[in-house]
Write a protein that holds these residues in place. Structure first.
Motif, PDB file in Angstrom:
ATOM      1  N   ALA A   1      24.030  50.546  -7.622  1.00 16.82           N
ATOM      2  CA  ALA A   1      25.398  50.046  -7.480  1.00 16.82           C
ATOM      3  C   ALA A   1      26.099  50.671  -6.273  1.00 16.82           C
ATOM      4  CB  ALA A   1      26.188  50.322  -8.754  1.00 16.82           C
ATOM      5  N   LEU A   2      25.829  51.947  -6.020  1.00 16.72           N
ATOM      6  CA  LEU A   2      26.467  52.614  -4.884  1.00 16.72           C
ATOM      7  C   LEU A   2      26.082  51.960  -3.562  1.00 16.72           C
ATOM      8  CD1 LEU A   2      26.221  56.369  -5.910  1.00 16.72           C
ATOM      9  CD2 LEU A   2      28.307  55.170  -5.269  1.00 16.72           C
ATOM     10  N   VAL A   3      24.876  51.437  -3.472  1.00 15.53           N
ATOM     11  CA  VAL A   3      24.439  50.762  -2.256  1.00 15.53           C
ATOM     12  C   VAL A   3      24.821  49.283  -2.270  1.00 15.53           C
ATOM     13  CG1 VAL A   3      22.433  50.151  -0.863  1.00 15.53           C
ATOM     14  CG2 VAL A   3      22.542  52.392  -1.952  1.00 15.53           C
ATOM     15  N   ALA A   4      24.740  48.670  -3.462  1.00 15.40           N
ATOM     16  CA  ALA A   4      24.951  47.221  -3.545  1.00 15.40           C
ATOM     17  C   ALA A   4      26.420  46.833  -3.427  1.00 15.40           C
ATOM     18  CB  ALA A   4      24.389  46.694  -4.870  1.00 15.40           C
ATOM     19  N   VAL A   5      27.339  47.627  -3.991  1.00 14.49           N
ATOM     20  CA  VAL A   5      28.754  47.235  -4.009  1.00 14.49           C
ATOM     21  C   VAL A   5      29.318  47.107  -2.594  1.00 14.49           C
ATOM     22  CG1 VAL A   5      31.072  47.992  -4.660  1.00 14.49           C
ATOM     23  CG2 VAL A   5      29.227  48.039  -6.348  1.00 14.49           C
ATOM     24  N   PRO A   6      29.160  48.094  -1.705  1.00 12.74           N
ATOM     25  CA  PRO A   6      29.690  47.885  -0.334  1.00 12.74           C
ATOM     26  C   PRO A   6      28.975  46.771   0.414  1.00 12.74           C
ATOM     27  CG  PRO A   6      28.454  49.935  -0.467  1.00 12.74           C
ATOM     28  CD  PRO A   6      28.611  49.450  -1.869  1.00 12.74           C
TER      29      PRO A   6
ATOM     30  N   ILE B   1      40.065  48.237   0.849  1.00 12.41           N
ATOM     31  CA  ILE B   1      40.533  49.332  -0.001  1.00 12.41           C
ATOM     32  C   ILE B   1      39.953  49.197  -1.406  1.00 12.41           C
ATOM     33  CG2 ILE B   1      42.579  50.344  -1.079  1.00 12.41           C
ATOM     34  CD1 ILE B   1      44.138  49.634   1.429  1.00 12.41           C
ATOM     35  N   ALA B   2      39.953  47.982  -1.941  1.00 10.57           N
ATOM     36  CA  ALA B   2      39.461  47.772  -3.300  1.00 10.57           C
ATOM     37  C   ALA B   2      37.970  48.086  -3.401  1.00 10.57           C
ATOM     38  CB  ALA B   2      39.733  46.323  -3.724  1.00 10.57           C
ATOM     39  N   VAL B   3      37.172  47.611  -2.442  1.00 10.69           N
ATOM     40  CA  VAL B   3      35.726  47.854  -2.497  1.00 10.69           C
ATOM     41  C   VAL B   3      35.419  49.334  -2.321  1.00 10.69           C
ATOM     42  CG1 VAL B   3      33.523  47.369  -1.363  1.00 10.69           C
ATOM     43  CG2 VAL B   3      35.174  45.527  -1.717  1.00 10.69           C
ATOM     44  N   SER B   4      36.051  49.980  -1.357  1.00 12.56           N
ATOM     45  CA  SER B   4      35.787  51.405  -1.144  1.00 12.56           C
ATOM     46  C   SER B   4      36.272  52.235  -2.326  1.00 12.56           C
ATOM     47  CB  SER B   4      36.450  51.880   0.152  1.00 12.56           C
ATOM     48  OG  SER B   4      37.860  51.700   0.108  1.00 12.56           O
ATOM     49  N   ALA B   5      37.353  51.800  -2.979  1.00 10.29           N
ATOM     50  CA  ALA B   5      37.807  52.501  -4.183  1.00 10.29           C
ATOM     51  C   ALA B   5      36.784  52.352  -5.306  1.00 10.29           C
ATOM     52  CB  ALA B   5      39.161  51.959  -4.628  1.00 10.29           C
ATOM     53  N   ALA B   6      36.191  51.164  -5.428  1.00 13.52           N
ATOM     54  CA  ALA B   6      35.154  50.960  -6.447  1.00 13.52           C
ATOM     55  C   ALA B   6      33.945  51.851  -6.172  1.00 13.52           C
ATOM     56  CB  ALA B   6      34.746  49.488  -6.480  1.00 13.52           C
ATOM     57  N   VAL B   7      33.559  51.969  -4.907  1.00  6.44           N
ATOM     58  CA  VAL B   7      32.436  52.845  -4.555  1.00  6.44           C
ATOM     59  C   VAL B   7      32.771  54.299  -4.870  1.00  6.44           C
ATOM     60  CG1 VAL B   7      31.000  53.667  -2.654  1.00  6.44           C
ATOM     61  CG2 VAL B   7      31.624  51.255  -2.794  1.00  6.44           C
ATOM     62  N   LEU B   8      34.008  54.715  -4.600  1.00  8.69           N
ATOM     63  CA  LEU B   8      34.414  56.085  -4.915  1.00  8.69           C
ATOM     64  C   LEU B   8      34.370  56.327  -6.420  1.00  8.69           C
ATOM     65  CD1 LEU B   8      35.494  58.840  -4.078  1.00  8.69           C
ATOM     66  CD2 LEU B   8      37.802  57.873  -4.072  1.00  8.69           C
ATOM     67  N   VAL B   9      34.792  55.355  -7.208  1.00  5.95           N
ATOM     68  CA  VAL B   9      34.720  55.491  -8.672  1.00  5.95           C
ATOM     69  C   VAL B   9      33.270  55.637  -9.115  1.00  5.95           C
ATOM     70  CG1 VAL B   9      35.102  54.277 -10.858  1.00  5.95           C
ATOM     71  CG2 VAL B   9      36.893  54.297  -9.104  1.00  5.95           C
ATOM     72  N   LEU B  10      32.374  54.858  -8.517  1.00  5.72           N
ATOM     73  CA  LEU B  10      30.952  54.967  -8.850  1.00  5.72           C
ATOM     74  C   LEU B  10      30.404  56.346  -8.465  1.00  5.72           C
ATOM     75  CD1 LEU B  10      29.698  51.447  -7.700  1.00  5.72           C
ATOM     76  CD2 LEU B  10      29.836  52.286 -10.055  1.00  5.72           C
TER      77      LEU B  10
ATOM     78  N   LEU C   1      32.815  48.650   8.555  1.00  7.79           N
ATOM     79  CA  LEU C   1      32.898  49.916   7.821  1.00  7.79           C
ATOM     80  C   LEU C   1      32.138  49.850   6.503  1.00  7.79           C
ATOM     81  CD1 LEU C   1      36.611  50.994   8.440  1.00  7.79           C
ATOM     82  CD2 LEU C   1      34.549  51.814   9.574  1.00  7.79           C
ATOM     83  N   LEU C   2      32.152  48.712   5.840  1.00  7.60           N
ATOM     84  CA  LEU C   2      31.413  48.595   4.575  1.00  7.60           C
ATOM     85  C   LEU C   2      29.905  48.628   4.812  1.00  7.60           C
ATOM     86  CD1 LEU C   2      33.555  45.948   2.648  1.00  7.60           C
ATOM     87  CD2 LEU C   2      33.447  48.420   2.270  1.00  7.60           C
ATOM     88  N   VAL C   3      29.432  47.969   5.863  1.00  5.18           N
ATOM     89  CA  VAL C   3      28.003  48.057   6.196  1.00  5.18           C
ATOM     90  C   VAL C   3      27.636  49.486   6.575  1.00  5.18           C
ATOM     91  CG1 VAL C   3      26.218  47.260   7.781  1.00  5.18           C
ATOM     92  CG2 VAL C   3      27.886  45.646   6.881  1.00  5.18           C
ATOM     93  N   LEU C   4      28.511  50.144   7.297  1.00  8.95           N
ATOM     94  CA  LEU C   4      28.292  51.541   7.646  1.00  8.95           C
ATOM     95  C   LEU C   4      28.166  52.399   6.394  1.00  8.95           C
ATOM     96  CD1 LEU C   4      28.187  53.597  10.019  1.00  8.95           C
ATOM     97  CD2 LEU C   4      30.674  53.788   9.815  1.00  8.95           C
ATOM     98  N   GLU C   5      28.993  52.128   5.399  1.00  9.45           N
ATOM     99  CA  GLU C   5      28.927  52.885   4.143  1.00  9.45           C
ATOM    100  C   GLU C   5      27.598  52.666   3.432  1.00  9.45           C
ATOM    101  OE1 GLU C   5      31.855  53.957   0.407  1.00  9.45           O
ATOM    102  OE2 GLU C   5      31.947  51.948   1.248  1.00  9.45           O
ATOM    103  N   VAL C   6      27.062  51.460   3.497  1.00  5.74           N
ATOM    104  CA  VAL C   6      25.751  51.191   2.895  1.00  5.74           C
ATOM    105  C   VAL C   6      24.695  52.117   3.487  1.00  5.74           C
ATOM    106  CG1 VAL C   6      23.917  49.484   2.633  1.00  5.74           C
ATOM    107  CG2 VAL C   6      26.298  48.794   2.364  1.00  5.74           C
ATOM    108  N   GLY C   7      24.656  52.206   4.815  1.00  4.73           N
ATOM    109  CA  GLY C   7      23.659  53.043   5.463  1.00  4.73           C
ATOM    110  C   GLY C   7      23.839  54.515   5.162  1.00  4.73           C
ATOM    111  N   MET C   8      25.081  54.988   5.140  1.00  5.49           N
ATOM    112  CA  MET C   8      25.326  56.408   4.901  1.00  5.49           C
ATOM    113  C   MET C   8      24.944  56.804   3.476  1.00  5.49           C
ATOM    114  SD  MET C   8      28.865  57.074   7.064  1.00  5.49           S
ATOM    115  CE  MET C   8      29.852  55.962   6.062  1.00  5.49           C
ATOM    116  N   LEU C   9      25.378  56.026   2.493  1.00  6.12           N
ATOM    117  CA  LEU C   9      25.039  56.348   1.107  1.00  6.12           C
ATOM    118  C   LEU C   9      23.539  56.209   0.867  1.00  6.12           C
ATOM    119  CD1 LEU C   9      27.993  54.605  -0.767  1.00  6.12           C
ATOM    120  CD2 LEU C   9      27.571  57.062  -0.598  1.00  6.12           C
TER     121      LEU C   9
END
Length: 594
Positions: free
Chosen positions: A7-12, A33-42, A117-125
């Motif tokens: 989920a941490l990779v798939a959501v962003p 903001i909503a998607v990154s907040a969901a990733v932070l909750v995960l 930024l969301l694609v970037l988050e996928v790679g970092m996580l």
């Protein structure tokens, strides 16, 4: 099987795809903001369900066949080494979106930035969760393209050369990294990082370990960055937008250092022991060089970028000691640097937005009086970065120096004592350049910059005279109406500067009226209109039409969580060390530990 890493990779990733839908694109910033907040909750949920009694074990694993013919698997998981970096990544991405809500990108294309930024988050996580060497490499490379576009599309005036330099350096480093990973694969017969770390180099010849460690280490050193492979970093930081600089310093640099802890040292212990003195030498060279370079900088963002070279040198020095103390210090410094330097780049962006420049000479002084909240937080971030006891920056640097004081058996202790001395000098120089910067920017009297006046007399007899340039916003608006181009200047003037400006304006008006009297007598009243407009502009300057704003609600929402964590880890370092220590001892194993 655990669904949390997936989920941490798939959501962003799904959030980035959904951002192309027109209905979502219209509210792209709220969606980000909503998607990154969901990733932070995960990520917080992942930390909540993590078994802290067994931090050395890989937990919450997902292991699916990926390319069966090659034995590749989609293998994700988390332990005490990767867990803090996963939470740090999710937190910084969310705070970047909060910051963007109050500061939309200057170049527009909001939806494009959100997707990037969301694609970037996928790679970092994915990099911190991957447990297959090739999967690690894929995620490691995913971040390059979105970060290139962040710099090239939303950066400063020199963004294109900086972006090209960033991607060329990192791609070349990645090519060398891939060679090293292939050497490990051919020798060990597997790409499973858990199995390889459990073997501690068994089945890989010493010569192959040295070759693989050299290749993997060079590839990771470019991203860390290690001196002298750091030259892409200052340009990238200087030209990147604020959120790009925050993620570049707070997360992307950690991907390189994480590779040393996850792959290079545990999988190749004999290669690590053979090349550790060289790693330590380059580390302390980076500490000294970064500190000295900071003393020579005028640009605030560039100074912080060079400070990252020095701070990451402490991380590499901790790895070079090959001791549990040194590796713990390196991992602690990793997290602390992400928090502190992320805050520093947020504040540097705020300063540049308000003053129109990051040049410390042009900034002058008096920020604590003009912008008390921004100036105070900048002071806090600087003293945290220089390693003040009680804040997070202190523990990582002290533990890495302690590791160098007593390196692993087999390494030259006199040599590492020299490394420790150079590292201690670097800490002194770090305090020096931050204190010098604070004395220039936050203290003293504000210095106003007045642009040079344009000649009052016309160059040709038939050319209408042009009014002089001044710093006031009202004068700039008048010049714009008259068709005269003007460079951006400081938006606020002190009372003394305004008084001087008014006197200069009156003298200029009088001279203008005397010189244009013949033209006025012939019926050309345009020059008198220009003189009157200049009077109005000087009145607007006296009124201070564009006062500085102190920290906004969005900025405080993005900055204060970092402040709280810097204080928390500074006062309670065990909160982090209790998670990393058992994992570090397991990674070192009998192959390296004394």
């Amino acid at each position: 099987m655990s669904w949390l890493p997936i989920a941490l990779v798939a959501v962003p990733l799904l959030g980035a795809v959904a951002a192309f839908v027109p209905a979502v694109r219209d509210g792209a910033m709220a969606w980000g903001i909503a998607v990154s907040a969901a990733v932070l909750v995960l990520a917080v949920a992942l930390a909540a369900v993590f078994d802290y009694a067994r931090p050395a074990e890989m937990q919450l694993q997902t292991d699916w066949p990926w390319i069966p013919g090659l034995g590749l698997r989609f293998h994700l998981g988390v332990d005490g080494v990767s867990l803090p970096l996963v939470v740090l990544t999710a937190l910084l991405v969310f705070l970047c979106f909060v910051h963007l809500a109050g500061h939309p990108p200057a170049g527009g294309r909001v939806s494009g930035l959100v997707v990037t930024l969301l694609v970037l988050e996928v790679g970092m996580l994915g990099t911190f969760l991957a447990l297959d060497l090739l999967l690690f490499f894929v995620f490691f490379e995913v971040v390059l393209v979105p970060m290139y576009f962040v710099i090239a599309l939303w950066g400063g005036a020199g963004r294109r050369p900086a972006a090209v330099k960033f991607i060329l350096y990192t791609l070349l480093g990645s090519a060398v990294l891939l060679i090293g990973l292939l050497v490990v694969w051919t020798q060990a017969g597997t790409l499973d990082m858990v199995a390889l770390a459990g073997r501690h180099g068994a089945g890989i010849a010493r010569s192959a370990q040295i070759l693989a460690f050299l290749a993997i280490g060079l590839g990771l050193a470019v991203k860390t960055p290690m001196w002298p492979l750091h030259t892409w970093l200052p340009d990238a930081h200087t030209e990147a937008p604020t959120v790009g600089s925050v993620l570049l310093a707070g997360v992307l640099l950690k991907m390189g250092s994480y590779g040393f802890a996850r792959i290079a040292i545990p999988v190749l212990p004999e290669g690590a022991a053979a090349l550790a003195p060289w790693l330590g030498a380059f580390a302390v060279a980076g500490i000294a060089y970064g500190s000295l370079a900071c003393l020579a900088q005028r640009d605030l963002k560039r100074m912080i970028a060079y400070s990252s070279v020095g701070h990451m040198g402490f991380v590499l020095l901790g790895f070079a000691s090959l001791t549990p103390v040194g590796l713990n210090g390196a991992l602690f410094a990793n997290v602390a640097h992400g928090l502190i330097t992320g805050l520093l780049f947020f504040l540097a962006g705020a300063v540049k937005e308000r003053y129109g420049t990051a040049d410390m000479v042009r900034l002058g002084g008096g920020m604590l009086r003009r912008l008390p909240y921004v100036g105070s937080l900048l002071t806090f971030a600087c003293v945290a970065s220089l390693g003040l006891p009680g804040l997070a920056g202190f523990w990582g640097e002290m533990l890495t120096l302690l590791g160098a004081f007593r390196p692993v058996a087999g390494l030259s202790r006199p040599l590492f004592l020299v490394f420790m001395a150079v590292g201690g000098l670097g800490m002194v120089l770090t305090a020096a350049y931050f204190l010098v910067m604070l004395s220039r920017v936050t203290h003293g009297r504000a210095v106003e910059t007045v642009a040079p006046a344009r000649p009052l007399a016309p160059a040709q007899p038939d050319e209408p005279p042009g009014p002089p340039l001044a710093t006031a916003e009202g004068v700039r608006e008048v010049l714009s109406e008259l068709g005269e181009g003007a460079e951006p200047v400081e938006p606020v003037a002190t009372e003394a500067a305004v008084a001087d400006l008014e006197r200069e304006a009156e003298a200029s008006v009088a001279a203008l009226e005397r010189e244009t009297e013949p033209a006025l007598a012939a019926g050309e009243a345009g020059a008198r209109d220009a003189a009157q407009a200049l009077r109005v502009g000087s009145t607007h300057a006296a009124q201070g039409r564009r006062p500085f704003r102190d920290a906004t609600v969005y900025e405080l929402a993005a900055w204060l969580p970092l402040v709280a964590l810097i204080v928390l880890f500074g006062l309670w370092p065990k909160a982090l060390l209790a998670v990393t220590t058992p994992a570090v001892q397991s990674l070192l194993g009998s192959g390296v530990a004394p």
